[in-house]
Scaffold this active site. Structure first.
Site, PDB file in Angstrom:
ATOM      1  N   GLU A  55       0.813  -1.215   0.000  1.00  0.00           N
ATOM      2  CA  GLU A  55       0.000   0.000   0.000  1.00  0.00           C
ATOM      3  C   GLU A  55       0.850   1.270   0.000  1.00  0.00           C
ATOM      4  OE1 GLU A  55      -2.513  -3.299   1.813  1.00  0.00           O
ATOM      5  OE2 GLU A  55      -0.454  -2.565   2.086  1.00  0.00           O
ATOM      6  N   PHE A 117     -11.686  -6.510  14.136  1.00  0.00           N
ATOM      7  CA  PHE A 117     -10.620  -7.047  13.286  1.00  0.00           C
ATOM      8  C   PHE A 117     -10.298  -6.071  12.153  1.00  0.00           C
ATOM      9  CE2 PHE A 117      -9.398  -9.639   9.509  1.00  0.00           C
ATOM     10  CZ  PHE A 117      -8.164 -10.056   9.982  1.00  0.00           C
ATOM     11  N   GLN A 118      -9.031  -5.763  11.989  1.00  0.00           N
ATOM     12  CA  GLN A 118      -8.516  -4.824  10.986  1.00  0.00           C
ATOM     13  C   GLN A 118      -9.155  -3.440  11.083  1.00  0.00           C
ATOM     14  OE1 GLN A 118      -8.478  -6.716   7.052  1.00  0.00           O
ATOM     15  NE2 GLN A 118      -6.430  -7.500   7.502  1.00  0.00           N
ATOM     16  N   LYS A 167     -17.591  -0.457   5.771  1.00  0.00           N
ATOM     17  CA  LYS A 167     -18.080  -1.556   4.933  1.00  0.00           C
ATOM     18  C   LYS A 167     -19.580  -1.465   4.692  1.00  0.00           C
ATOM     19  CE  LYS A 167     -17.548  -6.586   4.552  1.00  0.00           C
ATOM     20  NZ  LYS A 167     -16.983  -7.788   5.219  1.00  0.00           N
ATOM     21  N   MET A 476      24.552   9.475   2.138  1.00  0.00           N
ATOM     22  CA  MET A 476      24.410  10.792   2.741  1.00  0.00           C
ATOM     23  C   MET A 476      24.610  10.728   4.256  1.00  0.00           C
ATOM     24  SD  MET A 476      24.069  13.973   2.072  1.00  0.00           S
ATOM     25  CE  MET A 476      23.189  14.377   0.567  1.00  0.00           C
TER      26      MET A 476
END
Length: 572
Positions: A55, A117-118, A167, A476
């Protein structure tokens, strides 16, 4: 009788809205809470979904698409970890004012706050790093919310907007109506600058003996490069650009002083310190430009043009603020210039600075250096490419040595400095720009941070040239350790842990090359640029301990530039 509109599900409304917004691509990754959207997406034919492998990759790809095209980049991910994985990309877009809309799935509204959940509070997490964010609690609000999201992301000072989609909202039904106009209380971007302020700016420019245009990314975002060129050329004005402003004015033009700031050109920084009029255009006076603020351009009268009023006087106090879209303000300012300043003495001084401290590109030791590679790529493409750089030494060498001639041809992570940006951002750019080569340039450290996205490029047969500048260091960081941290190279040496990059690239399905000697660079670049049916990988094994100069140490004034190593080391 009131006309009844057709009822649609939230998922159907979602895609109708994207159709109205003329969305061409979605970068995303499916998951449980957005399955209804992906079910509908299966039958959608007006846009293309690009399956990234992470993602964060999707968000950077949307950034690359937006930066290369000026259009809004779109992301679709699931709830919980899918949403939280976008956070770095969102923060990056916020710092660099990139218009993206990120759609995140969310658990059903009845479960929000229950540690389902999630579930993740993505609204709370992203509130400080978005221009605005929304949680859609009712399907009747969905169309209006999406309309607002695109409007906010793309107007005024652009930026990321997040829309959280529970959802049950996606599954619910309602009548569809897409608002033609958006009216947001408290959000009224100013486009036209105040006429009297512009007239004052013109009078100051006419009288100036040592004027300087300080150009930021806002000139590119506004589409104001033509207006900038007109003002600069008609008045013989020197132009210096920020990292994000490169390409706003041709780097090949005699009026260009290149980049200013921490790793800017010696002559640009000297001009900033010596000018009597500094006109900042779509720039924000960030710390990498100003150095020590108290000693920044102390001799100059300062004019600041920006569409974002909160940027005015935020870092540096200015004498004349002009709030407005820089494209319009530049056009008005040019029209007010009925006489032109005599800058012959000013240009003599600038040329003197150029001779005092030129870039040293050829130590004549036969070793492969990044600067040489960048110069060769610039020669081969003649500036007619989209160069997507990652973060680190190579990023600064690109800014110094690649001659950008077009706007939206230099894409990089500026404000946040996100390693791992280049690989996915170049993928987004490749979908947006198909008439010029796309060149992704990373260090060996940053390249590994989103290396999984190589398969996205392969799967879509994108002819991107993925270049890795391999010095076997976090270059760097190593440079700072040598200069300011007692040469204690703590966890920056990658020589014993790096993979065989060529074999890795071949395993992903890329054509792959590895170069160790300067004499090989020309032929390998020619061979790589001749391959246009799939992505190509080139590794350049460069000098390990090279350093980027000039350099302004942290906390120092931009007049206190280091131009070389104080204690020269063996380059091995």
């Amino acid at each position: 009788m009131k006309e009844h509109k057709q009822k649609m599900s939230g998922a159907e409304i979602f895609f109708e809205c994207l159709h109205k917004e003329k969305v061409e691509y979605i970068f995303g990754y499916p998951g449980g809470s957005v399955l209804k959207l992906y079910e509908k997406l299966y039958d959608v034919d007006f846009l293309e979904h690009i399956l990234t492998r992470h993602e964060q990759g999707a968000t950077h790809a949307a950034e690359g698409y937006a930066k290369a095209t000026g259009k809004v980049g779109v992301v679709l991910v699931t709830s919980g970890p899918g949403a939280t994985n976008t956070v770095t990309g969102i923060a990056d877009a916020y710092m660099d004012s990139i218009p993206i809309v990120v759609f995140t799935g969310q658990v059903p509204t009845r479960l929000i706050g229950n540690d389902a959940f999630q579930e993740a509070d993505i609204m709370g997490i992203t509130r400080p790093i978005t221009k605005h964010n929304f949680l859609v609690r009712d399907v009747k609000e969905l169309a209006e919310t999406i309309r607002k999201a695109f409007f906010i992301a793309s107007t005024g000072r652009p930026g990321p907007v997040l829309v959280d989609l529970p959802k049950d909202v996606i599954n619910s039904m309602c009548e569809f109506e897409y608002p033609e106009k958006v009216d947001l209380r408290g959000y009224k971007p100013t486009f036209m600058g105040h006429q009297n302020q512009i007239k004052k700016a013109a009078e100051m420019l006419k009288k100036a003996k040592r004027p300087l245009l300080y150009v930021g990314g806002g000139v590119i975002m506004s589409g104001g490069t033509r207006e900038l060129a007109l003002l600069a050329k008609e008045n013989n004005l020197p132009v210096t650009m920020t990292l994000q402003g490169l390409g706003a004015f041709p780097g090949t033009d005699d009026l260009s002083l290149g980049m200013l700031g921490m790793h800017g050109t010696y002559w640009a920084n000297q001009a900033v310190n010596s000018c009597d009029l500094l006109i900042a255009l779509g720039a924000r006076f960030d710390d990498r430009v100003t150095g020590k603020v108290e000693s920044f351009s102390t001799k100059s009268y300062k004019i600041h043009v920006d569409v974002d009023p909160t940027a005015i006087d935020k870092n540096v106090l200015v004498d004349l603020p002009i709030v407005g879209d820089v494209k319009h303000v530049l056009a008005e300012l040019a029209s007010e210039m009925d006489e032109h300043p005599d800058l012959s003495e000013w240009w003599k001084q600038i040329e003197k600075w150029k001779k005092e401290c030129p870039f040293d590109l050829d130590p004549n030791d036969g070793m492969l250096r990044t600067q040489f590679v960048i110069e060769k790529i610039s020669e081969k493409t003649k500036g007619h490419a989209v160069v997507v750089s990652d973060v680190g030494q190579h990023q600064m060498w690109i800014a110094q040595h690649y001659k950008f001639v077009h706007p939206r041809s230099h894409l990089t992570s500026g404000g946040l400095g996100t390693m791992g940006f280049s690989v996915p951002a170049s993928i987004g750019a490749a979908f947006g720009v198909k008439d010029r080569p796309i060149i992704s340039i990373s260090g060996d450290g940053g390249f590994q941070m989103n290396i999984q996205e190589l398969i996205t490029a392969v799967a879509n047969k994108l002819p991107i040239k993925f270049i890795v500048i391999n010095n076997s260091f976090l270059g760097m960081v190593r440079q700072w350790q040598e200069l300011f941290h007692a040469e204690k190279y703590s966890f920056t040496d990658l020589s014993k842990s790096n993979p065989d990059f060529r074999k890795v690239a071949e395993a992903f399905g890329l054509a792959a090359f590895s170069v160790e000697h300067p004499k090989e660079v020309d032929s390998v670049l020619d061979e790589a640029f001749a391959i246009n049916d799939r992505p190509v990988f080139i590794e350049f094994k460069v000098v390990k301990e090279d350093m980027v100069f000039p350099m302004v140490p942290a906390g120092a004034s931009i007049g206190e530039m280091m131009t070389k190593r104080l204690n020269p080391k063996t380059m091995v």
